[in-house]
Design an enzyme around this catalytic site. Structure first.
Site, short mmCIF file in Angstrom:
data_model
loop_
_atom_site.label_atom_id
_atom_site.label_comp_id
_atom_site.label_asym_id
_atom_site.label_seq_id
_atom_site.Cartn_x
_atom_site.Cartn_y
_atom_site.Cartn_z
N GLU A 80 1.10 -1.28 -0.20
CA GLU A 80 -0.07 0.20 0.05
C GLU A 80 0.99 1.66 0.05
O GLU A 80 0.82 2.57 -1.03
CB GLU A 80 -0.78 0.47 1.28
N ASP A 81 1.88 1.18 0.73
CA ASP A 81 2.61 2.47 0.86
C ASP A 81 4.04 2.63 0.32
O ASP A 81 4.98 3.69 0.76
CB ASP A 81 2.85 2.74 2.77
#
Ligand code: MN
Length: 728
Positions: A80-81
């Site tokens: 996700e990051d």
């Protein structure tokens, strides 16, 4: 500020405590990988981002999960990051870990906040459905727990929305998974932000009464341990104040102030064996006065989430009531960690996926008081296979039948949206309107004022009845001319197939009578109804064919009377026409009904009985009620019948199951029926005095092969002894 070193050390120590044999190499690799990937990111409080995955991994270790889950927790924010990809993680840490990380990522991307109460259960279901692997849910709960612990650094708006979500989604899920400890912490930390005044009142009160409370609990604890030690029962006994949110709820539900609220103390006695539990119970009732009606035996009858304990409420010498929970160590573990405790018992025995599933299934069984449908729906993750949950661009959740398309979605929003649909986007990408929607998709419908309305093909594409009905309605209203044309074509084709004369070529009075029978004012009205799908041509023709035939015959007789030399034409109808999928030999068209005693389905050998006034009743050839067929006085009423091979409609049938009576059997049967995708009409059971019960399952099948498949699955359910077709 918290540092990487602190958290890494803490994780190592916890690992040493919970998993002494753990190979640290792979853990270190994952820590290094995550640290490198997150190296430029900071938490809201300014500390390095890596402490978050480290803390989440530590919670996962405390839950007792396996190595894959710990790696998954360490890497859970990488996709996700950071620039890490699924393939990258799969290559370095294996596909299982990568799957877990991807699962968590999906949940992170979905928006589970909703203000509508009726959306909550759907949200929870979607959460489970999207997870696929129960470890994904557990990592996500650990993730949320750590975020709750560090909530003070978030903005007030974010605090409120995250805490609402925690209360609505995460705490109930932790409860359903039997993880009391997590549930309590999630609830208490949410309350702190949702009602700070209420939370602080309780905390202040508890602080002010701390000494008093502790003295009370110490005295009770001593009294219990002294007695148990005297009796030689090995035990661990301790008291606690019930958690803040449960006190808060009690105050509100009973409309009482803190001072008025009693029953806030709980004692726990943990012992080695089940017989010890009952012994301890006896001693507790001997030491204190029993409050009647409060004893509960969750050992012999565990709660649906597998919780086991004896509960009793008693009053001590000070006149203060308190609850005592008595359990074994294993029950204690299950009560604290719920489903996660499973990995603890399983360690070293390899991964048996089948057994995992059974465990999940039992754990997810919701409370007895929810209705049966809900119960079946919440059984296990793959039980959601028949539903798909998607979002509107504004985050409203829409539940549709599995396999649904943007068309179904559009009509679920509003018929106006469906009727002006020209295209669709899923997750911001243009898709075909027959694309299959997946859980968690964000669906946007492109509409246009100049749209021409639905096309007839859509009726074949859409999956939901709602869409189908609304599309038909549109055609009914908007396209009368076209419907008449369509309807006329198919009606006339059917009439021609049966060699019947067409409307307009028959006697005027006869046509009026036929229309009356069909309940339409004009042929056009009927064509329109057929055209938009409100009635089938076959059905319409079926309703009038006898009358038309009779009229045709009468006419022929007339004609032959007028001209005796003329040879009568042969009767036009040769094709025996199937009614309800059955062809009755020698009788052209008659009412057909299927007997309730043996409920035949295609593939069964069958025989027909001409009833008085109700057409032909179809029995299985081996039905006991067909013995009459051998009685000469009745013989004329038995007729030969056969199945029409083309028929594809469902047939209702009944199975009776002989079972040993037990709790949960009905639900197990319901589960089998649901997984077999059987169209169940009714399941009911009655207990017999001898410890047996008879369950009756009424459902629909296409043929005997499908019926036998389902029957075999039912016979595999524990405590089902045998089965019988039909109903006695
Ligand atoms: Mn996270």
């Amino acid at each position: 500020m918290e540092t990487f070193e602190q958290h890494y050390l803490s994780l190592q120590q916890t690992l040493k405590e919970y998993m002494p044999d753990m190979d640290m190499t792979v853990i270190d690799q994952a820590v290094e990988y995550a640290r490198e990937k997150h190296k430029d990111q900071k938490r809201k409080d300014g500390s390095p981002y890596i402490i978050h995955p480290l803390a989440v991994a530590e919670i996962v270790v405390e839950m007792g999960l396996d190595t894959d889950a710990i790696l998954g927790a360490l890497l859970h924010d990488c996709i996700e990051d950071t620039d890490a990809s699924y393939d990258d993680i799969a290559k370095k840490f294996g596909p299982v870990t990568a799957e877990l990380v991807e699962g968590v990522t999906k949940l992170t991307r979905a928006n589970f906040s909703s203000s509508e109460e009726q959306q909550m259960e759907n949200l929870r279901k979607m959460f489970m459905a999207m997870s696929k692997d129960i470890r994904v849910v557990l990592i996500k709960i650990a993730d949320r727990l750590h975020n709750m612990r560090t909530m003070q650094y978030q903005s007030p708006t974010k605090q409120i929305s995250k805490c609402r979500e925690t209360m609505d989604i995460y705490a109930p899920l932790a409860h359903r998974l039997g993880m009391q400890k997590m549930k309590w912490e999630l609830e208490d930390s949410s309350l702190r932000y949702l009602d700070p005044a209420g939370y602080n009142d309780i905390m202040a009160y508890q602080k002010a009464h701390k000494e008093q409370d502790e003295a009370f609990m110490r005295s009770i604890q001593e009294k219990i341990t002294n007695r148990l030690e005297e009796m030689g029962i090995h035990n661990k006994t301790y008291g606690r104040i019930k958690h803040v949110y449960s006190i808060y709820r009690k105050m509100n539900a009973q409309d009482k102030s803190l001072e008025e609220l009693y029953d806030i103390y709980a004692f726990r006695v943990v012992v080695d064996t089940i017989p010890d539990c009952y012994n301890v119970l006896g001693h507790i009732h001997d030491l204190f006065n029993l409050v009647p009606g409060r004893f509960k035996d969750y050992i012999s009858t565990p709660k649906p989430n597998m919780y086991q304990s004896l509960h009793t409420t008693v009053i001590g010498s000070q006149g203060i009531p308190f609850e005592v929970q008595i359990r074994t160590w294993e029950m204690h573990e299950t009560a604290e960690y719920g489903i996660a405790a499973h990995w603890k018992y399983k360690q070293g025995s390899g991964t048996g996926n089948e057994k995992d599933f059974e465990w999940v299934r039992r754990l997810l069984e919701s409370q007895q008081d929810t209705d049966a449908e809900d119960y079946v729906n919440s059984l296990k993750i793959d039980m959601f296979d028949d539903e798909v949950f998607v979002f509107t661009p504004k985050g409203k959740i829409v539940s549709l039948p599995a396999g649904s398309t943007p068309i179904d979605f559009a009509y679920a929003i509003h018929s106006g949206v469906g009727n002006s649909l020209t295209g669709a986007k899923v997750n911001a990408r243009i898709v075909n309107i027959d694309a299959t929607l997946q859980n968690g998709d964000i669906v946007e419908i492109i509409t246009s004022k100049s749209a021409k309305g639905p096309s007839r093909d859509w009726l074949n594409i859409c999956k939901s009845n709602q869409a189908r009905t609304k599309i038909k309605q549109w055609f009914k209203k908007e396209k009368r001319e076209e419907n008449i044309l369509h309807g006329k074509t198919s009606f006339e084709a059917e009439m021609k197939r049966l060699l019947l004369p067409l409307p307009g070529s028959m006697d005027g009075e006869l046509e009026q009578n036929l229309l009356k029978k069909l309940a339409f004012d004009s042929w056009d009205d009927m064509y329109a109804a057929i055209g938009y799908g409100g009635m089938t041509a076959t059905k319409a023709v079926g309703r009038i064919r006898d009358d038309v035939n009779r009229a045709v015959k009468a006419q022929n007789v007339d004609k032959s009377n007028q001209n005796p030399l003329r040879t009568p034409e042969p009767a036009p109808v040769k094709n025996r026409h199937a009614v309800n999928g059955v062809i009755v030999e020698d009788i052209d068209s008659c009412m057909i009904k299927f007997s309730k005693c043996c409920t035949p389905v295609p593939g069964d050998a069958i025989i027909g009985f001409i009833t008085k006034g109700f057409g032909v009743s179809i029995h299985r050839a081996d039905c006991p009620n067909t013995i009459g067929a051998h009685d000469p006085s009745q013989a004329a009423r038995w007729v030969r019948v056969r199945w029409d091979n083309v028929a594809e409609q469902p047939f209702e049938t009944t199975l009776e199951l002989d079972c040993i009576t037990r709790d949960g059997l009905l639900l197990d049967l319901a589960t089998v029926m649901t997984t077999a995708r059987a169209r169940v009409r009714e399941i009911s059971g009655k207990d017999l005095p001898d410890g047996h019960s008879i369950f009756t399952v009424r459902f629909e099948v296409k043929n005997v092969a499908e019926l036998e498949g389902i029957r075999n699955k039912l016979l595999n359910v524990r405590d089902v002894l045998g089965s019988r077709r039909g109903q006695n």
